[in-house]
Design a protein around this motif. Structure first.
Motif, PDB file in Angstrom:
ATOM      1  N   PHE A 130       0.825  -1.212   0.000  1.00 34.40           N
ATOM      2  CA  PHE A 130       0.000   0.000   0.000  1.00 34.40           C
ATOM      3  C   PHE A 130       0.863   1.268   0.000  1.00 34.40           C
ATOM      4  O   PHE A 130       0.705   2.130  -0.890  1.00 34.40           O
ATOM      5  N   PRO A 131       1.784   1.458   0.961  1.00 33.18           N
ATOM      6  CA  PRO A 131       2.620   2.665   0.920  1.00 33.18           C
ATOM      7  C   PRO A 131       3.548   2.701  -0.288  1.00 33.18           C
ATOM      8  O   PRO A 131       3.938   3.791  -0.735  1.00 33.18           O
ATOM      9  N   ALA A 132       3.903   1.520  -0.822  1.00 33.77           N
ATOM     10  CA  ALA A 132       4.738   1.498  -2.021  1.00 33.77           C
ATOM     11  C   ALA A 132       4.018   2.152  -3.195  1.00 33.77           C
ATOM     12  O   ALA A 132       4.612   2.910  -3.975  1.00 33.77           O
ATOM     13  N   VAL A 133       2.725   1.871  -3.311  1.00 32.34           N
ATOM     14  CA  VAL A 133       1.917   2.484  -4.371  1.00 32.34           C
ATOM     15  C   VAL A 133       1.697   3.961  -4.079  1.00 32.34           C
ATOM     16  O   VAL A 133       1.851   4.821  -4.954  1.00 32.34           O
ATOM     17  N   HIS A 134       1.333   4.272  -2.838  1.00 32.41           N
ATOM     18  CA  HIS A 134       1.055   5.667  -2.475  1.00 32.41           C
ATOM     19  C   HIS A 134       2.279   6.552  -2.664  1.00 32.41           C
ATOM     20  O   HIS A 134       2.148   7.725  -3.035  1.00 32.41           O
ATOM     21  N   ALA A 135       3.462   6.016  -2.402  1.00 29.53           N
ATOM     22  CA  ALA A 135       4.685   6.808  -2.534  1.00 29.53           C
ATOM     23  C   ALA A 135       4.945   7.221  -3.976  1.00 29.53           C
ATOM     24  O   ALA A 135       5.629   8.217  -4.233  1.00 29.53           O
ATOM     25  N   ALA A 136       4.404   6.463  -4.920  1.00 27.60           N
ATOM     26  CA  ALA A 136       4.616   6.781  -6.330  1.00 27.60           C
ATOM     27  C   ALA A 136       3.677   7.879  -6.817  1.00 27.60           C
ATOM     28  O   ALA A 136       3.967   8.552  -7.817  1.00 27.60           O
ATOM     29  N   SER A 137       2.542   8.075  -6.132  1.00 32.84           N
ATOM     30  CA  SER A 137       1.536   9.015  -6.646  1.00 32.84           C
ATOM     31  C   SER A 137       2.028  10.461  -6.698  1.00 32.84           C
ATOM     32  O   SER A 137       1.794  11.144  -7.714  1.00 32.84           O
ATOM     33  N   PRO A 138       2.721  10.998  -5.669  1.00 35.03           N
ATOM     34  CA  PRO A 138       3.219  12.369  -5.828  1.00 35.03           C
ATOM     35  C   PRO A 138       4.297  12.490  -6.894  1.00 35.03           C
ATOM     36  O   PRO A 138       4.483  13.566  -7.477  1.00 35.03           O
ATOM     37  N   MET A 139       5.012  11.400  -7.178  1.00 34.56           N
ATOM     38  CA  MET A 139       5.995  11.427  -8.249  1.00 34.56           C
ATOM     39  C   MET A 139       5.316  11.555  -9.598  1.00 34.56           C
ATOM     40  O   MET A 139       5.796  12.270 -10.493  1.00 34.56           O
ATOM     41  N   VAL A 140       4.184  10.871  -9.751  1.00 35.26           N
ATOM     42  CA  VAL A 140       3.419  10.978 -10.997  1.00 35.26           C
ATOM     43  C   VAL A 140       2.901  12.397 -11.163  1.00 35.26           C
ATOM     44  O   VAL A 140       2.996  12.991 -12.250  1.00 35.26           O
ATOM     45  N   ALA A 141       2.350  12.967 -10.086  1.00 32.35           N
ATOM     46  CA  ALA A 141       1.834  14.340 -10.145  1.00 32.35           C
ATOM     47  C   ALA A 141       2.945  15.323 -10.502  1.00 32.35           C
ATOM     48  O   ALA A 141       2.772  16.199 -11.366  1.00 32.35           O
ATOM     49  N   ALA A 142       4.093  15.185  -9.841  1.00 33.37           N
ATOM     50  CA  ALA A 142       5.217  16.091 -10.101  1.00 33.37           C
ATOM     51  C   ALA A 142       5.700  15.969 -11.538  1.00 33.37           C
ATOM     52  O   ALA A 142       6.032  16.976 -12.183  1.00 33.37           O
ATOM     53  N   THR A 143       5.730  14.752 -12.061  1.00 35.57           N
ATOM     54  CA  THR A 143       6.187  14.534 -13.429  1.00 35.57           C
ATOM     55  C   THR A 143       5.244  15.178 -14.437  1.00 35.57           C
ATOM     56  O   THR A 143       5.684  15.844 -15.384  1.00 35.57           O
ATOM     57  N   VAL A 144       3.948  14.990 -14.239  1.00 34.16           N
ATOM     58  CA  VAL A 144       2.967  15.567 -15.163  1.00 34.16           C
ATOM     59  C   VAL A 144       3.082  17.086 -15.174  1.00 34.16           C
ATOM     60  O   VAL A 144       3.130  17.718 -16.241  1.00 34.16           O
ATOM     61  N   ILE A 145       3.140  17.692 -13.989  1.00 30.60           N
ATOM     62  CA  ILE A 145       3.219  19.153 -13.911  1.00 30.60           C
ATOM     63  C   ILE A 145       4.551  19.653 -14.456  1.00 30.60           C
ATOM     64  O   ILE A 145       4.617  20.714 -15.093  1.00 30.60           O
ATOM     65  N   ASN A 146       5.618  18.898 -14.228  1.00 28.70           N
ATOM     66  CA  ASN A 146       6.923  19.300 -14.749  1.00 28.70           C
ATOM     67  C   ASN A 146       6.918  19.330 -16.279  1.00 28.70           C
ATOM     68  O   ASN A 146       7.519  20.223 -16.894  1.00 28.70           O
ATOM     69  N   LEU A 147       6.225  18.391 -16.897  1.00 28.90           N
ATOM     70  CA  LEU A 147       6.184  18.322 -18.359  1.00 28.90           C
ATOM     71  C   LEU A 147       5.388  19.474 -18.972  1.00 28.90           C
ATOM     72  O   LEU A 147       5.700  19.941 -20.062  1.00 28.90           O
ATOM     73  N   ILE A 148       4.365  19.923 -18.241  1.00 31.06           N
ATOM     74  CA  ILE A 148       3.515  20.983 -18.797  1.00 31.06           C
ATOM     75  C   ILE A 148       3.815  22.344 -18.190  1.00 31.06           C
ATOM     76  O   ILE A 148       3.173  23.347 -18.559  1.00 31.06           O
ATOM     77  N   ALA A 149       4.787  22.428 -17.284  1.00 27.09           N
ATOM     78  CA  ALA A 149       5.087  23.669 -16.570  1.00 27.09           C
ATOM     79  C   ALA A 149       5.315  24.872 -17.492  1.00 27.09           C
ATOM     80  O   ALA A 149       4.859  25.982 -17.189  1.00 27.09           O
ATOM     81  N   PRO A 150       6.020  24.718 -18.634  1.00 29.51           N
ATOM     82  CA  PRO A 150       6.228  25.885 -19.500  1.00 29.51           C
ATOM     83  C   PRO A 150       4.927  26.490 -20.028  1.00 29.51           C
ATOM     84  O   PRO A 150       4.912  27.652 -20.453  1.00 29.51           O
ATOM     85  N   HIS A 151       3.856  25.728 -20.008  1.00 30.05           N
ATOM     86  CA  HIS A 151       2.579  26.210 -20.528  1.00 30.05           C
ATOM     87  C   HIS A 151       1.668  26.781 -19.439  1.00 30.05           C
ATOM     88  O   HIS A 151       0.578  27.273 -19.738  1.00 30.05           O
ATOM     89  N   LEU A 152       2.099  26.699 -18.177  1.00 28.78           N
ATOM     90  CA  LEU A 152       1.244  27.106 -17.066  1.00 28.78           C
ATOM     91  C   LEU A 152       1.460  28.586 -16.758  1.00 28.78           C
ATOM     92  O   LEU A 152       2.288  28.961 -15.921  1.00 28.78           O
ATOM     93  N   LYS A 153       0.714  29.402 -17.433  1.00 32.96           N
ATOM     94  CA  LYS A 153       0.757  30.843 -17.222  1.00 32.96           C
ATOM     95  C   LYS A 153      -0.646  31.335 -16.874  1.00 32.96           C
ATOM     96  O   LYS A 153      -1.623  30.950 -17.512  1.00 32.96           O
ATOM     97  N   GLY A 154      -0.731  32.184 -15.868  1.00 32.88           N
ATOM     98  CA  GLY A 154      -2.009  32.770 -15.502  1.00 32.88           C
ATOM     99  C   GLY A 154      -3.044  31.737 -15.119  1.00 32.88           C
ATOM    100  O   GLY A 154      -2.792  30.838 -14.314  1.00 32.88           O
ATOM    101  N   VAL A 155      -4.217  31.828 -15.733  1.00 32.73           N
ATOM    102  CA  VAL A 155      -5.331  30.952 -15.381  1.00 32.73           C
ATOM    103  C   VAL A 155      -5.044  29.497 -15.715  1.00 32.73           C
ATOM    104  O   VAL A 155      -5.668  28.583 -15.155  1.00 32.73           O
ATOM    105  N   LYS A 156      -4.092  29.239 -16.603  1.00 32.21           N
ATOM    106  CA  LYS A 156      -3.761  27.858 -16.981  1.00 32.21           C
ATOM    107  C   LYS A 156      -3.156  27.082 -15.817  1.00 32.21           C
ATOM    108  O   LYS A 156      -3.098  25.851 -15.858  1.00 32.21           O
ATOM    109  N   ASN A 157      -2.697  27.791 -14.785  1.00 32.60           N
ATOM    110  CA  ASN A 157      -2.192  27.101 -13.599  1.00 32.60           C
ATOM    111  C   ASN A 157      -3.265  26.240 -12.951  1.00 32.60           C
ATOM    112  O   ASN A 157      -2.949  25.294 -12.218  1.00 32.60           O
ATOM    113  N   LEU A 158      -4.523  26.543 -13.196  1.00 29.81           N
ATOM    114  CA  LEU A 158      -5.617  25.768 -12.620  1.00 29.81           C
ATOM    115  C   LEU A 158      -5.588  24.313 -13.072  1.00 29.81           C
ATOM    116  O   LEU A 158      -6.190  23.448 -12.437  1.00 29.81           O
ATOM    117  N   VAL A 159      -4.881  24.038 -14.154  1.00 35.47           N
ATOM    118  CA  VAL A 159      -4.745  22.658 -14.638  1.00 35.47           C
ATOM    119  C   VAL A 159      -4.081  21.779 -13.578  1.00 35.47           C
ATOM    120  O   VAL A 159      -4.277  20.557 -13.562  1.00 35.47           O
TER     121      VAL A 159
END
Length: 272
Positions: A166-195
């Motif tokens: 259970f914690p092995a799976v849970h520990a991966a979830s913030p890594m997935v979130a960070a990776t997704v946001i890192n990939l789209i970070a250059p596009h997150l300007k203004g209201v697009k941050n809501l993504v």
């Protein structure tokens, strides 16, 4: 609701003790308040909403908790439960959304800041999984000991009432979130941050369904440890692979080569 066709059930007559629930509820609000306070401070002082949006997304990700509990054979008793919401016949206590806010959202933001640091290495990012794993152990062992909830069925890798897959799976979830946001970070300007909000929610769902699916299926078969332990091994392999894949974003990029020419228009291997 329990998984149809299974005989595994939590103990009858279990209830959440009042004092223990009060203590744990207060304890989980402290990091929640600290993180959201930081998010509000960042928004006001620097105009940066990302921490706050990660936190909101984390809170909303708690909507997955009933699904994770049904499929992962985790149970919050109804008796004595200070219910925040209920779905699939599973009452979820009020401390759960706040806990998701700082664990899923807060750690997702922390991991994202690590990815933003140009000095971060691939190995350092991989070690974040271990840190999240240890934090989840510290978070979950006390309420299990206090009788606030329980895991049941043929749980693999169970130590002290807590199945470590259970914690092995849970520990991966913030890594997935960070990776997704890192990939789209250059596009997150203004209201697009809501993504960031729906991305954080989806990351938690993807991590649990993607990495936890083998054990979910094994538990639903309800045939014994000879089924659930191999499933846990598959989940471990999938987590290892997933963490490695996510760490590849930290490797230096190579210039594109076309017909022996590099990105600067020079032929590799030729002098002067």
């Amino acid at each position: 609701m329990f998984v149809p066709g299974t005989a595994s059930r939590p103990p009858a007559g279990m209830m959440i003790p009042y004092t223990e629930q009060l203590i744990f509820t207060i304890a989980t609000q402290i990091p929640f308040v600290i993180f959201f306070g930081m998010g509000i401070r960042n928004l006001i002082s620097r105009g940066d909403p990302k921490a706050l949006l990660f936190g909101i997304g984390g809170c909303l990700a708690s909507a997955y908790e009933p699904i994770v509990d049904v499929m992962g054979f985790c149970y919050f008793p109804r008796e004595g439960n200070w219910v925040a919401f209920e779905a699939f016949g599973r009452p979820i206590p009020i401390f759960v959304p706040a806990t998701y806010g700082w664990y899923v959202g807060g750690m997702g933001y922390w991991f994202w800041t690590v990815l933003q640091n140009p000095k971060t290495t691939q190995q350092e990012f991989q070690l974040l999984w271990l840190r999240a794993f240890i934090i989840n152990l510290v978070l979950e062992y006390p309420p299990i000991y206090l009788g606030i909830y329980i895991y049941y069925g043929y749980q693999p890798l169970e130590i002290g009432g807590f199945p470590l897959w259970f914690p092995a799976v849970h520990a991966a979830s913030p890594m997935v979130a960070a990776t997704v946001i890192n990939l789209i970070a250059p596009h997150l300007k203004g209201v697009k941050n809501l993504v960031i909000i729906p991305a954080s929610v989806m990351a938690y769902g993807m991590a649990n369904a993607g990495f936890g699916a083998p054990v979910w299926l094994a538990l639903s078969v309800d045939r014994g440890y000879h089924v659930s332990y191999p499933a846990a091994a598959i989940t471990a392999l999938m987590i290892y692979t997933g963490v490695w894949i996510m760490s590849l974003q930290l490797l230096p990029t190579q210039p594109l080569k076309i017909n022996g020419m590099n990105g600067n228009g020079k032929s590799k291997g030729l002098r002067g």
